[in-house]
Design a protein around this motif. Sequence first.
Motif, PDB file in Angstrom:
ATOM      1  N   PHE A 133      40.841  27.187  40.376  1.00 17.27           N
ATOM      2  CA  PHE A 133      39.483  27.801  41.038  1.00 17.27           C
ATOM      3  C   PHE A 133      39.822  29.632  41.088  1.00 17.27           C
ATOM      4  O   PHE A 133      39.114  30.158  41.052  1.00 17.27           O
ATOM      5  CB  PHE A 133      39.400  27.095  42.610  1.00 17.27           C
ATOM      6  CG  PHE A 133      38.533  28.078  43.226  1.00 17.27           C
ATOM      7  CD1 PHE A 133      37.121  27.462  42.273  1.00 17.27           C
ATOM      8  CD2 PHE A 133      39.011  27.917  44.403  1.00 17.27           C
ATOM      9  CE1 PHE A 133      36.164  27.479  44.222  1.00 17.27           C
ATOM     10  CE2 PHE A 133      37.887  28.475  45.125  1.00 17.27           C
ATOM     11  CZ  PHE A 133      35.988  28.270  44.872  1.00 17.27           C
ATOM     12  N   LEU A 134      40.946  29.797  41.964  1.00 18.24           N
ATOM     13  CA  LEU A 134      41.333  30.925  42.116  1.00 18.24           C
ATOM     14  C   LEU A 134      40.796  31.841  40.351  1.00 18.24           C
ATOM     15  O   LEU A 134      40.809  33.118  41.064  1.00 18.24           O
ATOM     16  CB  LEU A 134      42.376  31.143  42.736  1.00 18.24           C
ATOM     17  CG  LEU A 134      42.948  30.501  44.145  1.00 18.24           C
ATOM     18  CD1 LEU A 134      44.350  30.810  44.415  1.00 18.24           C
ATOM     19  CD2 LEU A 134      41.971  31.410  45.019  1.00 18.24           C
ATOM     20  N   MET A 135      41.615  31.809  39.415  1.00 16.81           N
ATOM     21  CA  MET A 135      41.244  32.366  38.532  1.00 16.81           C
ATOM     22  C   MET A 135      39.465  32.309  38.602  1.00 16.81           C
ATOM     23  O   MET A 135      38.573  33.696  37.667  1.00 16.81           O
ATOM     24  CB  MET A 135      42.070  31.876  37.151  1.00 16.81           C
ATOM     25  CG  MET A 135      42.551  31.861  37.317  1.00 16.81           C
ATOM     26  SD  MET A 135      44.179  34.004  37.865  1.00 16.81           S
ATOM     27  CE  MET A 135      43.367  34.048  35.928  1.00 16.81           C
ATOM     28  N   GLY A 136      38.747  31.640  38.492  1.00 13.58           N
ATOM     29  CA  GLY A 136      37.722  32.042  38.504  1.00 13.58           C
ATOM     30  C   GLY A 136      36.780  32.400  39.103  1.00 13.58           C
ATOM     31  O   GLY A 136      36.208  33.516  38.557  1.00 13.58           O
ATOM     32  N   VAL A 137      37.490  32.665  40.632  1.00 15.51           N
ATOM     33  CA  VAL A 137      36.752  33.547  41.107  1.00 15.51           C
ATOM     34  C   VAL A 137      37.310  34.805  41.032  1.00 15.51           C
ATOM     35  O   VAL A 137      36.506  35.664  41.134  1.00 15.51           O
ATOM     36  CB  VAL A 137      37.770  33.234  42.772  1.00 15.51           C
ATOM     37  CG1 VAL A 137      36.715  34.303  43.817  1.00 15.51           C
ATOM     38  CG2 VAL A 137      36.762  31.779  43.109  1.00 15.51           C
ATOM     39  N   PHE A 138      38.915  35.235  40.629  1.00 11.95           N
ATOM     40  CA  PHE A 138      38.863  36.385  39.749  1.00 11.95           C
ATOM     41  C   PHE A 138      38.045  36.657  39.769  1.00 11.95           C
ATOM     42  O   PHE A 138      37.785  38.139  39.311  1.00 11.95           O
ATOM     43  CB  PHE A 138      40.504  36.480  39.798  1.00 11.95           C
ATOM     44  CG  PHE A 138      41.057  37.855  39.486  1.00 11.95           C
ATOM     45  CD1 PHE A 138      41.133  38.716  39.662  1.00 11.95           C
ATOM     46  CD2 PHE A 138      41.500  37.979  38.051  1.00 11.95           C
ATOM     47  CE1 PHE A 138      41.649  40.453  39.835  1.00 11.95           C
ATOM     48  CE2 PHE A 138      41.091  38.858  37.611  1.00 11.95           C
ATOM     49  CZ  PHE A 138      41.876  40.034  38.265  1.00 11.95           C
ATOM     50  N   LEU A 139      37.974  36.211  38.180  1.00 11.07           N
ATOM     51  CA  LEU A 139      36.657  36.524  36.952  1.00 11.07           C
ATOM     52  C   LEU A 139      35.202  37.055  37.305  1.00 11.07           C
ATOM     53  O   LEU A 139      35.140  38.447  36.491  1.00 11.07           O
ATOM     54  CB  LEU A 139      37.059  35.709  36.100  1.00 11.07           C
ATOM     55  CG  LEU A 139      38.068  34.730  35.007  1.00 11.07           C
ATOM     56  CD1 LEU A 139      37.858  34.116  33.876  1.00 11.07           C
ATOM     57  CD2 LEU A 139      38.717  36.113  34.159  1.00 11.07           C
ATOM     58  N   VAL A 140      35.264  35.938  38.325  1.00 13.33           N
ATOM     59  CA  VAL A 140      33.535  36.626  38.613  1.00 13.33           C
ATOM     60  C   VAL A 140      33.583  37.767  38.956  1.00 13.33           C
ATOM     61  O   VAL A 140      32.476  38.237  39.795  1.00 13.33           O
ATOM     62  CB  VAL A 140      32.686  35.466  39.631  1.00 13.33           C
ATOM     63  CG1 VAL A 140      31.885  36.161  40.394  1.00 13.33           C
ATOM     64  CG2 VAL A 140      32.650  33.919  38.600  1.00 13.33           C
ATOM     65  N   ALA A 141      34.351  37.681  40.455  1.00  9.69           N
ATOM     66  CA  ALA A 141      34.512  39.398  41.186  1.00  9.69           C
ATOM     67  C   ALA A 141      34.899  40.746  40.763  1.00  9.69           C
ATOM     68  O   ALA A 141      34.128  41.850  40.459  1.00  9.69           O
ATOM     69  CB  ALA A 141      35.812  38.836  42.092  1.00  9.69           C
ATOM     70  N   THR A 142      35.529  40.868  39.248  1.00 10.29           N
ATOM     71  CA  THR A 142      35.735  41.481  38.285  1.00 10.29           C
ATOM     72  C   THR A 142      34.642  42.198  37.573  1.00 10.29           C
ATOM     73  O   THR A 142      34.591  42.911  37.386  1.00 10.29           O
ATOM     74  CB  THR A 142      36.957  41.149  36.826  1.00 10.29           C
ATOM     75  OG1 THR A 142      38.019  40.675  38.053  1.00 10.29           O
ATOM     76  CG2 THR A 142      37.625  42.538  36.394  1.00 10.29           C
ATOM     77  N   GLU A 143      34.107  40.727  36.773  1.00 13.88           N
ATOM     78  CA  GLU A 143      32.967  41.521  36.816  1.00 13.88           C
ATOM     79  C   GLU A 143      32.059  41.663  36.643  1.00 13.88           C
ATOM     80  O   GLU A 143      31.366  42.587  37.122  1.00 13.88           O
ATOM     81  CB  GLU A 143      32.174  39.537  35.822  1.00 13.88           C
ATOM     82  CG  GLU A 143      31.028  39.561  35.019  1.00 13.88           C
ATOM     83  CD  GLU A 143      31.181  40.831  33.841  1.00 13.88           C
ATOM     84  OE1 GLU A 143      30.911  41.282  33.175  1.00 13.88           O
ATOM     85  OE2 GLU A 143      32.490  40.563  32.859  1.00 13.88           O
ATOM     86  N   GLU A 144      32.030  41.285  38.593  1.00 14.01           N
ATOM     87  CA  GLU A 144      30.907  41.826  39.650  1.00 14.01           C
ATOM     88  C   GLU A 144      31.330  43.103  39.804  1.00 14.01           C
ATOM     89  O   GLU A 144      29.999  44.244  39.754  1.00 14.01           O
ATOM     90  CB  GLU A 144      30.623  40.892  40.664  1.00 14.01           C
ATOM     91  CG  GLU A 144      29.849  41.689  41.773  1.00 14.01           C
ATOM     92  CD  GLU A 144      27.906  41.104  40.788  1.00 14.01           C
ATOM     93  OE1 GLU A 144      27.073  41.876  42.214  1.00 14.01           O
ATOM     94  OE2 GLU A 144      28.170  40.183  40.579  1.00 14.01           O
TER      95      GLU A 144
END
Length: 79
Positions: free
Chosen positions: A52-63
């Motif tokens: 979950f944390l890695m998914g949130v990190f990827l979304v935040a980085t892409e944003e």
Amino acid sequence: MKNEKLLKATKYVGASILWTGIAIFLYGFFVSDYSYLTGIGIGTVMGAVFIFLMGVFLVATEEMNSNRKKAGKFISKIQ
């Protein structure tokens, strides 16, 4: 739109693995005589949190990358 899909998928996968890990932990701790099931449950819960944390990190980085590209285009139009 793409970020929302990734975040939703991460949420569902993380939640399903989390509940599986909680069930394994509770079964190993209270019901079973085998202590290794407790460790497997704890590891599964930790894995779900990590996913979950890695998914949130990827979304935040892409944003942040998309916002930076938009800001760069806007600044080049002003100059």
